[in-house]
Scaffold this motif. Structure first.
Motif, PDB file in Angstrom:
ATOM      1  N   VAL A  47      -2.700   8.378 -10.872  1.00  0.00           N
ATOM      2  CA  VAL A  47      -3.634  10.446 -10.422  1.00  0.00           C
ATOM      3  C   VAL A  47      -4.465   9.958  -9.881  1.00  0.00           C
ATOM      4  CG1 VAL A  47      -5.924  10.281 -11.856  1.00  0.00           C
ATOM      5  CG2 VAL A  47      -3.854   9.445 -13.228  1.00  0.00           C
ATOM      6  N   ASN A  48      -4.930   9.180  -8.704  1.00  0.00           N
ATOM      7  CA  ASN A  48      -5.224   9.282  -7.447  1.00  0.00           C
ATOM      8  C   ASN A  48      -4.224   9.488  -5.857  1.00  0.00           C
ATOM      9  OD1 ASN A  48      -7.501   8.613  -8.840  1.00  0.00           O
ATOM     10  ND2 ASN A  48      -7.910   6.063  -8.551  1.00  0.00           N
ATOM     11  N   SER A  49      -3.306   9.098  -6.726  1.00  0.00           N
ATOM     12  CA  SER A  49      -2.198   9.732  -5.754  1.00  0.00           C
ATOM     13  C   SER A  49      -1.422  10.816  -5.731  1.00  0.00           C
ATOM     14  CB  SER A  49      -1.335   8.156  -5.291  1.00  0.00           C
ATOM     15  OG  SER A  49      -2.319   7.424  -4.649  1.00  0.00           O
ATOM     16  N   GLY A  72      -1.697  14.037  -5.004  1.00  0.00           N
ATOM     17  CA  GLY A  72      -1.909  14.723  -4.070  1.00  0.00           C
ATOM     18  C   GLY A  72      -0.500  14.444  -3.134  1.00  0.00           C
ATOM     19  N   LYS A  73      -0.366  12.414  -3.109  1.00  0.00           N
ATOM     20  CA  LYS A  73       0.622  12.533  -1.798  1.00  0.00           C
ATOM     21  C   LYS A  73       1.814  13.742  -1.766  1.00  0.00           C
ATOM     22  CE  LYS A  73      -1.159   8.929   0.154  1.00  0.00           C
ATOM     23  NZ  LYS A  73      -1.995   8.806   1.533  1.00  0.00           N
ATOM     24  N   PRO A 105      -4.894   4.208 -12.835  1.00  0.00           N
ATOM     25  CA  PRO A 105      -6.131   5.423 -11.583  1.00  0.00           C
ATOM     26  C   PRO A 105      -5.233   5.633 -10.361  1.00  0.00           C
ATOM     27  CG  PRO A 105      -7.703   3.765 -12.807  1.00  0.00           C
ATOM     28  CD  PRO A 105      -5.856   3.526 -13.078  1.00  0.00           C
ATOM     29  N   LYS A 106      -4.875   4.473  -9.772  1.00  0.00           N
ATOM     30  CA  LYS A 106      -3.934   4.292  -8.781  1.00  0.00           C
ATOM     31  C   LYS A 106      -2.974   5.583  -8.153  1.00  0.00           C
ATOM     32  CE  LYS A 106      -1.719   1.542  -5.508  1.00  0.00           C
ATOM     33  NZ  LYS A 106      -1.125   0.134  -5.158  1.00  0.00           N
ATOM     34  N   ILE A 113       3.437   2.787  -5.819  1.00  0.00           N
ATOM     35  CA  ILE A 113       2.562   3.323  -6.580  1.00  0.00           C
ATOM     36  C   ILE A 113       3.419   2.755  -7.783  1.00  0.00           C
ATOM     37  CG2 ILE A 113       1.097   4.760  -8.611  1.00  0.00           C
ATOM     38  CD1 ILE A 113      -0.162   4.678  -5.459  1.00  0.00           C
ATOM     39  N   ASP A 150       0.462  -1.216  -0.083  1.00  0.00           N
ATOM     40  CA  ASP A 150      -0.303   0.238  -0.300  1.00  0.00           C
ATOM     41  C   ASP A 150       0.923   1.349  -0.074  1.00  0.00           C
ATOM     42  OD1 ASP A 150       0.917  -0.248   2.208  1.00  0.00           O
ATOM     43  OD2 ASP A 150      -0.755  -0.125   3.184  1.00  0.00           O
TER      44      ASP A 150
END
Ligand code: CNA
Length: 278
Positions: free
Chosen positions: A193-195, A197-198, A190-191, A135, A132
């Protein structure tokens, strides 16, 4: 000679300062951006190093240009060069490097916020970095699909096909199958793109072993806030690293630099023990 020794002494101060920052209360979330340079010591060539890089050694595949081996349009017409290369790069034959184990150590010390990697070799997972926290921005060999009907293709079958240098085809529609590696011309997972912001949440951004030439991955480095130190650990200076006042550039082999850093952190024995396990 005096120039290089002053560069050495500047470097020798930078690593203790970095270690001090990592140990301080200010540094709780470390984000990593990795490239092929992290895995060269494992025996996997990178793309762009002169002489040893894959692009310098692809003549034998008769490509119109080296990048074609990872272009989806070219692959549809001629998958042979990709599968020739896949056999060389296929996971299972390579051992994670000290740098990979250092990343696991960051996770064990509760400091790893996210590890973004461009690598497709799965060595981060093999080193024991928690799933987890990884990426795989350009995908990996870990799974495969038909490029037309998108049905998954069995991993064991893929391994056999790659080993025998056969071209795998979908059992349902008979179109070409490929590992879920992101080719030029394909969207990132997508993982990823969605991350994104980290990166802006990071207290420290470590960029290791990448030429920072492939976008959108390379542009993650711009998402760190202005006050967040960005540290480049690479053989050569890349991207805009060094342009911000808080940037730190450490040139050299990443395993050597990581070992020095681990010593400063008092983590050296732990690092070696973890690496011995892999
Ligand atoms: P690249 O463009 O080949 O750049 C590699 C960088 O690492 C260069 O700047 C080198 O100077 C530097 N480097 C090489 N060895 C070391 C070392 N020991 N210590 C420190 N720095 C070193 O590779 P990028 O990753 O930047 O390019 C992105 C591509 C490469 C991605 O799409 C990957 O999928 C692709 N790739 C991955 C692998 C792998 O999975 N191991 C191998 C080859 C290419």
């Amino acid at each position: 000679a005096s120039g290089s020794s002053s560069a050495e002494s500047a470097k020798s101060k930078k690593i203790p300062q970095l270690a001090e920052y990592i140990k301080s209360d200010k540094c709780k979330r470390i984000v990593l951006m990795l490239g092929a340079g992290v895995s060269t010591a494992a025996g996997i060539p990178d793309f762009r190093s002169p002489k040893t890089g894959l692009y310098a050694n692809l003549q034998r595949l008769n490509l119109p240009h080296p990048e074609a081996v990872f272009e989806i349009g070219f692959f549809r017409r001629n998958p042979v060069p990709f599968y020739t290369l896949a056999r060389e790069l296929y996971p299972g034959k390579f051992r994670p490097t000290l740098t990979h184990s250092f990343i696991r150590l960051l996770a064990q010390h509760d400091l790893l916020h996210m590890c973004f990697t461009q690598n497709i070799d799965t060595l981060e997972r093999q080193a024991g970095v928690p799933d987890d926290k990884i990426i795989e921005a350009h995908g990996s060999f870990a799974s495969s699909r038909c490029i037309e009907c998108l049905r998954p293709y069995d991993n064991d079958d893929m391994k056999i096909m790659v080993e025998c240098q056969d071209i795998p085809h979908c059992h349902h529609c008979e179109n070409l199958v490929k590992p879920e590696i992101v080719f030029f011309g394909e969207a990132l997972p997508p993982k990823f793109v969605n991350s994104i912001g980290k990166v802006s949440e990071a207290d420290l951004l470590l960029i290791i072993g990448t030429s920072l030439t492939v976008h959108p991955f390379a542009s993650l480095a711009w998402r760190a806030s202005d006050s967040t130190p960005r540290v480049l650990i690479n053989m050569d200076s890349v991207g805009d690293l060094g342009h911000r006042r808080s940037d730190v550039v450490l040139l050299g082999k990443c395993d050597d630099i990581v070992v020095e850093l681990a010593k400063e952190l008092g983590w050296y024995d732990e690092l070696v023990a973890l690496w011995d396990e892999t």
